[in-house]
Design a protein around this motif. Sequence first.
Motif, PDB file in Angstrom:
ATOM      1  N   ARG A 192      45.603  33.785  48.789  1.00  0.00           N
ATOM      2  CA  ARG A 192      44.778  33.360  47.650  1.00  0.00           C
ATOM      3  C   ARG A 192      43.990  34.525  47.067  1.00  0.00           C
ATOM      4  O   ARG A 192      43.862  34.641  45.851  1.00  0.00           O
ATOM      5  N   GLU A 218      44.309  35.963  43.273  1.00  0.00           N
ATOM      6  CA  GLU A 218      43.131  36.102  42.409  1.00  0.00           C
ATOM      7  C   GLU A 218      42.981  37.540  41.929  1.00  0.00           C
ATOM      8  O   GLU A 218      42.678  37.774  40.761  1.00  0.00           O
ATOM      9  N   ARG A 240      45.566  38.155  39.303  1.00  0.00           N
ATOM     10  CA  ARG A 240      45.191  37.444  38.075  1.00  0.00           C
ATOM     11  C   ARG A 240      44.100  38.182  37.324  1.00  0.00           C
ATOM     12  O   ARG A 240      44.142  38.323  36.099  1.00  0.00           O
ATOM     13  N   GLN A 241      43.116  38.715  38.046  1.00  0.00           N
ATOM     14  CA  GLN A 241      42.036  39.455  37.394  1.00  0.00           C
ATOM     15  C   GLN A 241      42.553  40.761  36.795  1.00  0.00           C
ATOM     16  O   GLN A 241      42.131  41.153  35.704  1.00  0.00           O
ATOM     17  N   ASP A 262      36.562  30.360  37.067  1.00  0.00           N
ATOM     18  CA  ASP A 262      37.943  30.195  36.608  1.00  0.00           C
ATOM     19  C   ASP A 262      38.382  28.743  36.594  1.00  0.00           C
ATOM     20  O   ASP A 262      39.251  28.358  35.839  1.00  0.00           O
TER      21      ASP A 262
END
Length: 168
Positions: free
Chosen positions: A85, A89, A92-93, A157
């Motif tokens: 996870r 993340e 994604r950032q 988010d």
Amino acid sequence: MVSPSSNSKDLDKTQDTKLSPLDAEIVDQINNSKMSNETKQEIISYLEMYSGPIPHPSILEGYEKLYHGASKEIINNGIAESKHRRKLESDRQKRRGRLAWTSLIVISMVTILFICLSAYLILHNHSIAGSVFGTVGVFTLLGGVVGNIDELTQNDDLSNPKDHKTDN
């Protein structure tokens, strides 16, 4: 775990510790109920507030009794899930950052194009059209930057519906 207390004043002290809003609400409901203080103390003494990707140790113990090594596998799976996870993340950032820079560069190029076109038109005696293009260029830059700031500074988010579309 909330420890047992000897009087009703101690029941209120459980609310002074850092509890999640849900846990605090549960303790409040127990404290505000019409049960006797003894019953409230008993409930709170057995109330364990636990959350996380790994089950509570007593649950792990039960799995271990059923299958030797199960608790280790469950813990390793929880750790792997947590790492996965975090990686998602982080990716994604990074993607959001690259999109922001790309957007800023494109907006800047469009703005420069409009301002150059504006200067060209003004120098060739088209001052009204040149002023319009210059104004559009400036507003394009301002609108793009303000739009990016709003989009990229949202820290939660989960509240951003654009990131969690479902096809239902």
